[in-house]
Design a protein around this motif. Sequence first.
Motif, PDB file in Angstrom:
ATOM      1  N   TRP A  49      -1.988   0.531  -3.648  1.00 43.08           N
ATOM      2  CA  TRP A  49      -1.056   1.358  -2.881  1.00 43.08           C
ATOM      3  C   TRP A  49      -1.561   2.784  -2.792  1.00 43.08           C
ATOM      4  N   HIS A  50      -1.404   3.365  -1.605  1.00 35.07           N
ATOM      5  CA  HIS A  50      -1.904   4.714  -1.373  1.00 35.07           C
ATOM      6  C   HIS A  50      -1.224   5.328  -0.159  1.00 35.07           C
ATOM      7  N   PHE A  51      -1.190   6.634  -0.128  1.00 36.08           N
ATOM      8  CA  PHE A  51      -0.779   7.374   1.065  1.00 36.08           C
ATOM      9  C   PHE A  51      -2.058   7.795   1.780  1.00 36.08           C
ATOM     10  N   THR A  52      -2.330   7.201   2.940  1.00 43.23           N
ATOM     11  CA  THR A  52      -3.509   7.574   3.716  1.00 43.23           C
ATOM     12  C   THR A  52      -3.300   8.966   4.297  1.00 43.23           C
ATOM     13  N   MET A  53      -4.259   9.847   4.046  1.00 45.99           N
ATOM     14  CA  MET A  53      -4.211  11.193   4.612  1.00 45.99           C
ATOM     15  C   MET A  53      -4.875  11.213   5.988  1.00 45.99           C
ATOM     16  N   ALA A  54      -6.017  10.535   6.102  1.00 45.67           N
ATOM     17  CA  ALA A  54      -6.738  10.437   7.371  1.00 45.67           C
ATOM     18  C   ALA A  54      -7.610   9.185   7.308  1.00 45.67           C
ATOM     19  N   PHE A  55      -7.565   8.392   8.366  1.00 43.10           N
ATOM     20  CA  PHE A  55      -8.391   7.188   8.433  1.00 43.10           C
ATOM     21  C   PHE A  55      -9.615   7.493   9.290  1.00 43.10           C
ATOM     22  N   TYR A  56     -10.802   7.224   8.740  1.00 38.41           N
ATOM     23  CA  TYR A  56     -12.042   7.580   9.425  1.00 38.41           C
ATOM     24  C   TYR A  56     -12.735   6.404  10.082  1.00 38.41           C
ATOM     25  N   HIS A 135       3.580   7.508   4.593  1.00 41.02           N
ATOM     26  CA  HIS A 135       3.995   6.125   4.372  1.00 41.02           C
ATOM     27  C   HIS A 135       2.976   5.391   3.520  1.00 41.02           C
ATOM     28  N   LEU A 136       3.475   4.489   2.730  1.00 35.26           N
ATOM     29  CA  LEU A 136       2.671   3.671   1.838  1.00 35.26           C
ATOM     30  C   LEU A 136       3.013   2.223   2.209  1.00 35.26           C
ATOM     31  N   THR A 137       2.073   1.489   2.782  1.00 37.53           N
ATOM     32  CA  THR A 137       2.341   0.148   3.306  1.00 37.53           C
ATOM     33  C   THR A 137       2.604  -0.830   2.162  1.00 37.53           C
ATOM     34  N   VAL A 138       3.754  -1.518   2.230  1.00 41.91           N
ATOM     35  CA  VAL A 138       4.067  -2.538   1.218  1.00 41.91           C
ATOM     36  C   VAL A 138       3.958  -3.958   1.772  1.00 41.91           C
ATOM     37  N   ALA A 139       4.039  -4.114   3.105  1.00 43.70           N
ATOM     38  CA  ALA A 139       3.895  -5.453   3.689  1.00 43.70           C
ATOM     39  C   ALA A 139       3.504  -5.334   5.154  1.00 43.70           C
ATOM     40  N   ARG A 140       2.839  -6.391   5.643  1.00 45.15           N
ATOM     41  CA  ARG A 140       2.436  -6.468   7.051  1.00 45.15           C
ATOM     42  C   ARG A 140       2.790  -7.846   7.590  1.00 45.15           C
ATOM     43  N   SER A 141       2.834  -7.933   8.923  1.00 45.65           N
ATOM     44  CA  SER A 141       3.016  -9.229   9.568  1.00 45.65           C
ATOM     45  C   SER A 141       2.302  -9.205  10.907  1.00 45.65           C
ATOM     46  N   ARG A 142       1.741 -10.346  11.289  1.00 48.35           N
ATOM     47  CA  ARG A 142       1.117 -10.417  12.626  1.00 48.35           C
ATOM     48  C   ARG A 142       2.181 -10.476  13.718  1.00 48.35           C
ATOM     49  N   ASP A 143       3.345 -10.997  13.361  1.00 47.73           N
ATOM     50  CA  ASP A 143       4.434 -11.141  14.328  1.00 47.73           C
ATOM     51  C   ASP A 143       5.565 -10.180  13.985  1.00 47.73           C
TER      52      ASP A 143
END
Length: 198
Positions: A49-56, A135-143
């Motif tokens: 778990w992490h808070f992304t500051m910038a995605f490169y 935001h800190l992502t805890v779950a994802r879904s394709r749908d």
Amino acid sequence: MRLFAAVLPPAEVAAELAVEVDRLKRLPGADALRWTGRPGRLRAGAVDWHFTMAFYGEVEDGVVPDLSDRLARAAHRTPSFPLSVAGGGQFGRGRVLWAGARGDLETLRLLADRAEAAARKAGVPMGEHRRYKAHLTVARSRDAVKVRPYVALLTEFESRTWTVGELALVRSTLPTSGVPGEQPRYEVVARWGLGAGG
């Protein structure tokens, strides 16, 4: 290397979030989501778990030293600040379920802006600038998934507060096994203390 800059919650905060995520996983329909985070998996340099500051994204090896120098300066120019994991929400009609943040969000946004600016100055293509949303992502879904009950529970959650004292550069390795639900692997490649340069 596929890289991003991040603020990492300490182990005790990740453990508190893990208890909350276990609660969420017991809700009906939870198996429709791919849950992130494996806080029990302690390995040197491992990140979940992490808070992304910038995605490169993919960064050429030759650019990494300049990016690192600029991130070090960005960190040193930013004071340490209080933060907790708190609340939650969704993006994309339930495709991303996230926990939010509470504390000095102004300094958190400043650090995110500086992490993005560091990349631009180092020649990393960053696309359009967007206002930072912690935001800190805890779950994802394709749908699309109805996540209102999950968001309602997250709204009540708040971890202990910690002092954010460093910025991390993290390498992301995408899954290659083809196993459903496999998560990317994250590894810290560099860390810089906040406020160290005055």
